[in-house]
Design a protein around this motif. Structure first.
Motif, short mmCIF file in Angstrom:
data_model
loop_
_atom_site.label_atom_id
_atom_site.label_comp_id
_atom_site.label_asym_id
_atom_site.label_seq_id
_atom_site.Cartn_x
_atom_site.Cartn_y
_atom_site.Cartn_z
N THR A 122 0.83 -1.19 0.00
CA THR A 122 0.00 0.00 0.00
C THR A 122 0.88 1.25 0.00
OG1 THR A 122 -1.67 -1.19 1.28
CG2 THR A 122 -1.83 1.21 1.25
N PRO A 123 0.61 2.20 -0.88
CA PRO A 123 1.42 3.43 -0.90
C PRO A 123 1.26 4.21 0.40
CG PRO A 123 -0.02 3.30 -2.83
CD PRO A 123 -0.41 2.19 -1.92
N ASP A 124 2.30 4.94 0.76
CA ASP A 124 2.22 5.82 1.93
C ASP A 124 1.14 6.88 1.68
OD1 ASP A 124 4.31 4.39 2.96
OD2 ASP A 124 5.79 5.99 2.73
N LEU A 125 0.64 7.43 2.77
CA LEU A 125 -0.41 8.44 2.70
C LEU A 125 -0.02 9.62 3.57
CD1 LEU A 125 -3.33 9.21 1.82
CD2 LEU A 125 -4.12 8.03 3.88
N LEU A 126 -0.11 10.81 3.02
CA LEU A 126 0.17 12.03 3.77
C LEU A 126 -1.11 12.46 4.47
CD1 LEU A 126 2.36 14.16 4.32
CD2 LEU A 126 1.45 15.44 2.38
N ILE A 127 -1.02 12.73 5.76
CA ILE A 127 -2.17 13.13 6.58
C ILE A 127 -1.86 14.50 7.19
CG2 ILE A 127 -3.58 12.54 8.60
CD1 ILE A 127 -2.65 9.62 8.14
N ASP A 128 -2.84 15.39 7.21
CA ASP A 128 -2.63 16.72 7.76
C ASP A 128 -3.96 17.29 8.23
OD1 ASP A 128 -1.32 19.06 8.50
OD2 ASP A 128 -0.98 19.76 6.44
N GLU A 129 -3.90 18.18 9.17
CA GLU A 129 -5.08 18.90 9.64
C GLU A 129 -5.28 20.14 8.76
OE1 GLU A 129 -7.33 18.32 11.98
OE2 GLU A 129 -6.41 16.60 12.99
N PRO A 130 -6.52 20.60 8.68
CA PRO A 130 -6.75 21.86 7.95
C PRO A 130 -6.26 23.05 8.78
CG PRO A 130 -8.80 21.03 8.88
CD PRO A 130 -7.75 20.00 9.17
N PRO A 131 -6.11 24.22 8.13
CA PRO A 131 -5.73 25.42 8.88
C PRO A 131 -6.79 25.72 9.96
CG PRO A 131 -5.48 25.78 6.53
CD PRO A 131 -6.18 24.46 6.70
N PRO A 132 -6.46 26.27 11.07
CA PRO A 132 -5.18 26.92 11.38
C PRO A 132 -4.13 25.96 11.97
CG PRO A 132 -6.72 27.33 13.17
CD PRO A 132 -7.46 26.52 12.12
N LEU A 133 -4.49 24.73 12.24
CA LEU A 133 -3.52 23.80 12.82
C LEU A 133 -2.49 23.32 11.81
CD1 LEU A 133 -5.88 21.58 15.00
CD2 LEU A 133 -4.44 23.49 15.75
N GLY A 134 -2.98 22.85 10.66
CA GLY A 134 -2.10 22.31 9.62
C GLY A 134 -2.23 23.09 8.35
N HIS A 135 -1.94 22.41 7.22
CA HIS A 135 -1.95 23.09 5.93
C HIS A 135 -2.78 22.33 4.88
CE1 HIS A 135 1.12 25.81 7.42
NE2 HIS A 135 1.77 24.75 7.88
N SER A 136 -3.58 21.36 5.31
CA SER A 136 -4.40 20.56 4.40
C SER A 136 -3.56 19.90 3.31
CB SER A 136 -5.52 21.40 3.76
OG SER A 136 -6.44 21.79 4.74
N ALA A 137 -2.35 19.45 3.67
CA ALA A 137 -1.47 18.78 2.71
C ALA A 137 -1.95 17.37 2.37
CB ALA A 137 -0.04 18.74 3.24
N GLY A 138 -2.88 16.87 3.14
CA GLY A 138 -3.47 15.55 2.94
C GLY A 138 -4.78 15.51 3.69
N PRO A 139 -5.48 14.38 3.61
CA PRO A 139 -6.75 14.28 4.32
C PRO A 139 -6.53 14.35 5.84
CG PRO A 139 -6.14 12.16 3.37
CD PRO A 139 -5.15 13.16 2.88
N SER A 140 -7.53 14.89 6.52
CA SER A 140 -7.49 14.96 7.98
C SER A 140 -8.01 13.64 8.57
CB SER A 140 -8.38 16.11 8.46
OG SER A 140 -9.76 15.77 8.27
N PRO A 141 -7.82 13.42 9.86
CA PRO A 141 -8.38 12.20 10.46
C PRO A 141 -9.89 12.06 10.26
CG PRO A 141 -6.73 13.13 11.91
CD PRO A 141 -6.94 14.13 10.79
N VAL A 142 -10.64 13.15 10.34
CA VAL A 142 -12.09 13.06 10.12
C VAL A 142 -12.38 12.68 8.67
CG1 VAL A 142 -14.28 14.33 10.11
CG2 VAL A 142 -12.68 14.62 12.01
N GLN A 143 -11.65 13.26 7.73
CA GLN A 143 -11.83 12.89 6.33
C GLN A 143 -11.48 11.42 6.10
OE1 GLN A 143 -9.28 16.03 4.82
NE2 GLN A 143 -11.03 16.99 3.77
N LEU A 144 -10.46 10.93 6.77
CA LEU A 144 -10.10 9.51 6.66
C LEU A 144 -11.21 8.62 7.21
CD1 LEU A 144 -6.34 9.65 7.65
CD2 LEU A 144 -7.27 9.22 5.37
#
Length: 154
Positions: free
Chosen positions: A26-48
């Protein structure tokens, strides 16, 4: 019952951005929080979470249709996670709504009532998540006719 283990390794890149590795093909997956915490570089835990529920339901429907040798093409799914504050004012997913759309009119399928009556019971993720929060499922055919509506009993 012997439990099968599914493992994920999270490695922090920066702030709230992590790379999830699964240890297989399985390919690696980038996970990130949306602003203001993160930068939406990948899906957030809720989106996952909502993706996992939607994907599992869709996979279960495709499997059930295939088992009865019915068309499995053209299926689409939309899922929504509702996030709000609980009594302690903490953000929580309060419910998930999923809408699966068949790729053809209902008349193009045989055994559809039986398929729709049982497919979601085989969805590992959704059945697990539904033990903690409501998952409301709607199934429509290609014309939008509702074939299965959420069960609001109880």
């Amino acid at each position: 019952m012997t439990d099968r283990q599914i493992q994920v390794l999270l490695e922090q890149e920066e702030g709230y951005r992590f790379v999830a590795s699964y240890g297989d093909q399985t390919p690696d997956l980038l996970i990130d929080e949306p602003p203001p915490l993160g930068h939406s570089a990948g899906p957030s835990p809720v989106q996952l979470l909502v993706t996992a529920v939607a994907s599992c339901l869709t996979d279960s429907l495709v499997f059930a249709l295939g088992k009865f040798r019915q068309p499995t093409d053209g299926i689409g799914t939309q899922a929504i996670a509702y996030v709000g504050r609980n009594a302690e004012n903490r953000l929580r997913v309060s419910r998930i709504e999923a809408r699966l759309q068949l790729g053809r009119p209902a008349t193009a399928y045989l055994h559809l009532e039986r398929i729709l009556g049982q497919f979601e019971q085989f969805c590992t993720v959704t059945q697990s998540v539904a033990q903690g929060l409501p998952v409301e499922l709607t199934v429509v055919d290609s014309s939008g006719a509702v074939l299965k509506a959420p069960d609001h009993a109880g």
